[in-house]
Design a protein around this motif. Sequence first.
Motif, PDB file in Angstrom:
ATOM      1  N   ASN A  31     -30.707  80.855-127.225  1.00  0.00           N
ATOM      2  CA  ASN A  31     -31.135  79.506-126.844  1.00  0.00           C
ATOM      3  C   ASN A  31     -30.947  79.329-125.337  1.00  0.00           C
ATOM      4  N   LEU A  72     -25.863  68.848-133.101  1.00  0.00           N
ATOM      5  CA  LEU A  72     -26.445  70.171-132.893  1.00  0.00           C
ATOM      6  C   LEU A  72     -26.172  71.076-134.087  1.00  0.00           C
ATOM      7  N   ASP A  76     -26.625  76.302-132.027  1.00  0.00           N
ATOM      8  CA  ASP A  76     -26.756  75.685-130.704  1.00  0.00           C
ATOM      9  C   ASP A  76     -25.387  75.367-130.104  1.00  0.00           C
TER      10      ASP A  76
END
Length: 238
Positions: A31, A72, A76
């Motif tokens: 990410n 989240l 993440d």
Amino acid sequence: DNIVIHDREYIIWDKFSKKHKDWIGRVKNTNTDFLGKNIWLSRSGYETYRNEFIVEAVLNNHNWLIIDPTELSIEDQISIFSSANMVAGIEGTAFHNMIFCENIIDDIIIFSRRTSGKFNGNFPLISNAVSNGHQLKSPKVDSRGDADLDFIFAAIDIELNDRDNCMVSILSNQLSRTFLPESKNLLTDTIRDMSLFLIGKDNGLSLKLMEIAYDRRPNENLRKKITIIKNKMFKHGV
């Protein structure tokens, strides 16, 4: 026959070594949303400093991301610790997720949340096992639950400017009048109030704060005020 009892493994408050970290920390970051960002992991609405929302308001003014980890995914949350520039916040569960990272950033600062200044025993253990540069900081916390803001800002290298000082002053006054400062709506309300206070004094900052408040909780009256200020600034070439 003999009974073989294996050595103890990870035990909360007691045992966590680099061996454990190497075995657990296998999650690769995919990410890029947090790449190079400065991030404050918020505990608003949970056990925290009474004045944490003031820290968040100032950091927002310095382009930090204020993140509620509960919003989240686990993936993440883990990625924050391997891609951000700096991560700071008050000790809590979210910081445990760093142990799952294959590569952990060095610039992580965790503040104790107790008036005694003592940390949950997990954090010194984890910090020693996974990091070369993690810092555990203990600001003074008074009997009301207010932390030493100067200590916190100095620890994360934030130098307050005139706007910040105005913000801290207004929010601190708001805090003294508020019965439930831990309310999740408090930050939005105080940012909105401050934006209205600054109309005519600093329209640029007023507009920025209004937009933040509107993003957090949209309403028609605030939208109209944003439009009015934008039109005034456009008319005067700002």
